[in-house]
Design a protein around this motif. Structure first.
Motif, PDB file in Angstrom:
ATOM      1  N   PRO A 178       0.807  -1.223   0.000  1.00  0.00           N
ATOM      2  CA  PRO A 178       0.000   0.000   0.000  1.00  0.00           C
ATOM      3  C   PRO A 178       0.842   1.276   0.000  1.00  0.00           C
ATOM      4  O   PRO A 178       0.447   2.272  -0.601  1.00  0.00           O
ATOM      5  N   ALA A 179       1.988   1.240   0.666  1.00  0.00           N
ATOM      6  CA  ALA A 179       2.821   2.442   0.760  1.00  0.00           C
ATOM      7  C   ALA A 179       3.347   2.877  -0.600  1.00  0.00           C
ATOM      8  O   ALA A 179       3.409   4.065  -0.908  1.00  0.00           O
ATOM      9  N   HIS A 180       3.739   1.920  -1.429  1.00  0.00           N
ATOM     10  CA  HIS A 180       4.294   2.231  -2.748  1.00  0.00           C
ATOM     11  C   HIS A 180       3.291   2.003  -3.875  1.00  0.00           C
ATOM     12  O   HIS A 180       3.615   2.216  -5.044  1.00  0.00           O
ATOM     13  N   GLU A 181       2.095   1.535  -3.499  1.00  0.00           N
ATOM     14  CA  GLU A 181       1.016   1.257  -4.451  1.00  0.00           C
ATOM     15  C   GLU A 181       1.495   0.356  -5.589  1.00  0.00           C
ATOM     16  O   GLU A 181       1.385   0.679  -6.765  1.00  0.00           O
ATOM     17  N   THR A 182       2.030  -0.800  -5.175  1.00  0.00           N
ATOM     18  CA  THR A 182       2.506  -1.806  -6.131  1.00  0.00           C
ATOM     19  C   THR A 182       1.947  -3.182  -5.764  1.00  0.00           C
ATOM     20  O   THR A 182       1.551  -3.412  -4.615  1.00  0.00           O
ATOM     21  N   VAL A 183       1.952  -4.062  -6.754  1.00  0.00           N
ATOM     22  CA  VAL A 183       1.566  -5.452  -6.538  1.00  0.00           C
ATOM     23  C   VAL A 183       2.636  -6.330  -7.175  1.00  0.00           C
ATOM     24  O   VAL A 183       2.922  -6.203  -8.365  1.00  0.00           O
ATOM     25  N   ASP A 184       3.238  -7.202  -6.378  1.00  0.00           N
ATOM     26  CA  ASP A 184       4.172  -8.201  -6.886  1.00  0.00           C
ATOM     27  C   ASP A 184       3.383  -9.481  -7.117  1.00  0.00           C
ATOM     28  O   ASP A 184       2.699  -9.970  -6.211  1.00  0.00           O
ATOM     29  N   VAL A 185       3.482 -10.022  -8.328  1.00  0.00           N
ATOM     30  CA  VAL A 185       2.739 -11.222  -8.701  1.00  0.00           C
ATOM     31  C   VAL A 185       3.715 -12.380  -8.895  1.00  0.00           C
ATOM     32  O   VAL A 185       4.702 -12.254  -9.623  1.00  0.00           O
ATOM     33  N   TYR A 186       3.398 -13.505  -8.243  1.00  0.00           N
ATOM     34  CA  TYR A 186       4.182 -14.724  -8.336  1.00  0.00           C
ATOM     35  C   TYR A 186       3.284 -15.859  -8.820  1.00  0.00           C
ATOM     36  O   TYR A 186       2.150 -15.997  -8.346  1.00  0.00           O
ATOM     37  N   VAL A 187       3.790 -16.652  -9.742  1.00  0.00           N
ATOM     38  CA  VAL A 187       3.046 -17.786 -10.290  1.00  0.00           C
ATOM     39  C   VAL A 187       3.881 -19.039 -10.100  1.00  0.00           C
ATOM     40  O   VAL A 187       5.097 -19.038 -10.350  1.00  0.00           O
ATOM     41  N   LEU A 188       3.223 -20.106  -9.672  1.00  0.00           N
ATOM     42  CA  LEU A 188       3.906 -21.370  -9.417  1.00  0.00           C
ATOM     43  C   LEU A 188       4.283 -22.045 -10.735  1.00  0.00           C
ATOM     44  O   LEU A 188       3.440 -22.262 -11.599  1.00  0.00           O
TER      45      LEU A 188
END
Length: 189
Positions: A142-152
């Motif tokens: 929320p602080a940097h307004e980012t989403v890290d996405v990981y896929v198996l």
């Protein structure tokens, strides 16, 4: 925060505790979930859940917020000795949905960082979700307004990318689902 004792608590015993007490248990360690998340955290969770729910309306997958998840598939609470409480889960197998918990790995889990949970979400839960076979894991900052996405892939998470508040995420686990982050990271916070 890790409480000093090793886990002697089953999920059945946990369900008998005061409703105001919230714990997660991972690898024999009890983690206290207090205090409640701040307004921005809750707003992001609500917006993401709304976006997911709009896509899954009239489909078999369920979007559930703040539910206990017993990743290893045990359905009997007296046999469960490890559980987590992600911010959002998407479950497509209705056999995994129990009265008080999810029994098995969801297709997608979202964790929203806070100062007190960042290490746990990025390391401890990351490894736990990977080991349990959660197909897709999102870490929202929320602080940097980012989403890290990981896929198996081949039993390990592959980092698909870091997405910012003006980008769209094409959800790998669900064809035709995309999330526009401008709807999630609203400017009024």
């Amino acid at each position: 925060m890790v409480l000093p004792q090793e886990n002697k608590l089953t999920y059945a015993e946990y369900l008998k505790l005061d409703n105001d007490i919230q714990y997660e248990v991972i690898d024999g360690h009890i983690y206290d979930m207090a205090p409640s998340p701040n307004v921005k955290h809750q707003s992001i969770a609500m917006e993401l859940a709304t976006e997911f729910n709009m896509f899954f309306r009239n489909q078999s997958c369920r979007v559930i917020s703040e539910i206990d998840v017993c990743l290893w598939g045990k359905k009997d609470p007296s046999e469960v000795n490890e559980w987590v409480k992600p911010d959002i889960v998407i479950v497509c197998d209705k056999e995994k949905i129990m009265k008080n918990h999810i029994a098995g790995a969801p297709e997608l889990i979202v964790e929203i960082l806070s100062k007190s949970t960042a290490k746990m979400d990025k390391m401890i839960k990351f490894n736990c979700y990977q080991k349990a076979g959660v197909n897709e894991y999102w870490i929202v900052d929320p602080a940097h307004e980012t989403v890290d996405v990981y896929v198996l892939e081949n039993e390990y998470y592959k980092h698909v990318g870091t997405f910012t508040n003006d980008e769209v995420i094409n959800v790998t686990s669900f064809e035709n689902l995309s999330i526009n982050l401008k709807h999630v990271f609203r400017e009024d916070f």
